[in-house]
Scaffold this motif. Sequence first.
Motif, mmCIF file in Angstrom:
data_model
loop_
_atom_site.group_PDB
_atom_site.id
_atom_site.type_symbol
_atom_site.label_atom_id
_atom_site.label_comp_id
_atom_site.label_asym_id
_atom_site.label_seq_id
_atom_site.Cartn_x
_atom_site.Cartn_y
_atom_site.Cartn_z
ATOM 1 N N LYS A 286 0.835 -1.203 0.000
ATOM 2 C CA LYS A 286 0.000 0.000 0.000
ATOM 3 C C LYS A 286 0.869 1.252 0.000
ATOM 4 O O LYS A 286 0.597 2.216 -0.711
ATOM 5 C CB LYS A 286 -0.926 -0.006 1.214
ATOM 6 C CG LYS A 286 -2.104 -0.966 1.092
ATOM 7 C CD LYS A 286 -3.037 -0.834 2.282
ATOM 8 C CE LYS A 286 -4.241 -1.749 2.136
ATOM 9 N NZ LYS A 286 -5.149 -1.642 3.323
ATOM 10 N N ALA A 287 1.927 1.223 0.826
ATOM 11 C CA ALA A 287 2.827 2.373 0.896
ATOM 12 C C ALA A 287 3.564 2.565 -0.424
ATOM 13 O O ALA A 287 3.733 3.695 -0.910
ATOM 14 C CB ALA A 287 3.826 2.182 2.037
ATOM 15 N N ILE A 288 3.994 1.463 -1.024
ATOM 16 C CA ILE A 288 4.719 1.542 -2.299
ATOM 17 C C ILE A 288 3.808 2.106 -3.392
ATOM 18 O O ILE A 288 4.191 3.012 -4.149
ATOM 19 C CB ILE A 288 5.237 0.151 -2.706
ATOM 20 C CG1 ILE A 288 6.231 -0.385 -1.675
ATOM 21 C CG2 ILE A 288 5.891 0.208 -4.085
ATOM 22 C CD1 ILE A 288 6.629 -1.839 -1.892
ATOM 23 N N ALA A 289 2.580 1.574 -3.462
ATOM 24 C CA ALA A 289 1.638 2.026 -4.492
ATOM 25 C C ALA A 289 1.299 3.505 -4.316
ATOM 26 O O ALA A 289 1.174 4.252 -5.303
ATOM 27 C CB ALA A 289 0.371 1.180 -4.442
ATOM 28 N N ALA A 290 1.155 3.946 -3.052
ATOM 29 C CA ALA A 290 0.823 5.347 -2.798
ATOM 30 C C ALA A 290 1.950 6.270 -3.271
ATOM 31 O O ALA A 290 1.697 7.308 -3.903
ATOM 32 C CB ALA A 290 0.560 5.555 -1.311
#
Length: 410
Positions: A286-290
Amino acid sequence: MTVERRHDVRDHADAAAGARHAGHLRALNLDRVLGFAMERATRFTRAEVIEATGLSAPTVGTLCSHLIRSGIVTDLGAGPSRGGRRPAFMELNAQYAFVAGIDIGPTKTRLGLADLRGERRAARVVATPHDRPPEELLSEMAAEMKALMAEARVPVSRLLAVAAGAPGVVDRARGVVVALAPNLAGWSQVPMAMILRRALGAPIVVENDVNLAVIGEHWRGAARGHDTCAFVTVGTGIGAGIIVNGEVCHGHHYLAGEIALMCMGPQFVDAEFGARGCLETLAGLKAIAARWAEAGPTDTSIRSLVDAARGGDESARRIVDDVTRLIGMAVANLSVVLDPSLIVLGGALFSQAPELADDVRRIVEHIVPTPSRIVVSTLDKEAPLCGSLLLATLAGRSRLRQRLRRSSIE
């Protein structure tokens, strides 16, 4: 399996010494013969049973005949002579009964059905109804398992045991999911074993999904032959499954391997828990995609990120470097604390971009004087299901042996 076998040999010897009467001794001897048959991967003769168990020829003959009549062992008839009496061969009837595995994931649930050797006979993948309350979700997965059994023509009465995995904190002794990953909300103190047993009518073993993954890799994947090893998964969630001297490490609070909670810098120590710089907060999918979405691409998948980084996109390169550095630091810390012979990398990050393992490996080798060997999972998404089928197989065999011991005494 190796540890189980060592325990079996010692338990048999201790039990035989404490046999209370002839019926009890017969039950113990029958258990020894069945144990040999279940561990033997190929056909065998009575002479081999005698050698392995130390029992007399008449005793082995009687017990083998009993197992053949019961249908648990199959008589294969006489083999070719080698100059003397033709040997009579037999083998375990692996499809006498079956076991099942359930791997509940945030979006997909994997179901498997295996025989007494742990060989998969049927499998299916279904969507995880994550918007349902726990009992309803588990009941639906039990119904899917029954449908799989019906498709494989296996009656529910022949199901000996089930092992089920969940992505959260699991109290295995009680069969309770203490707390689940955020992807499946509303799970707290869920009696998973009780719910599934009521639905499937068989004993249930409940385990954390990453623990199942390391069990699967140790049994049939990249970690075979490594009795002190770890499995690190990086996906929507991050976690580690740990085996030390052949045993899964659970921890006092069932939190062993919860590396998602690692604080990755002193600047985060005084922050609120939800905003703290935990590994998962900084390096989960989720952090990477954000972060990648902020750079403007329409495709925010891991594969597009890594391809862009390899193609010279500076924003993508910074994200990839930050993520692999954080994962590398966590893996290095795990390597130093445990000193395992092998660390397996898995989860969506390494499934979609296995080459990132090279970056993690370089960081670990830079930090740790004598780093553990680091490899990518060979079982991939199937690792937790594979581990669940092994646990179910061991539990099913134990239940079968208990049944036979009781019937022998009666």
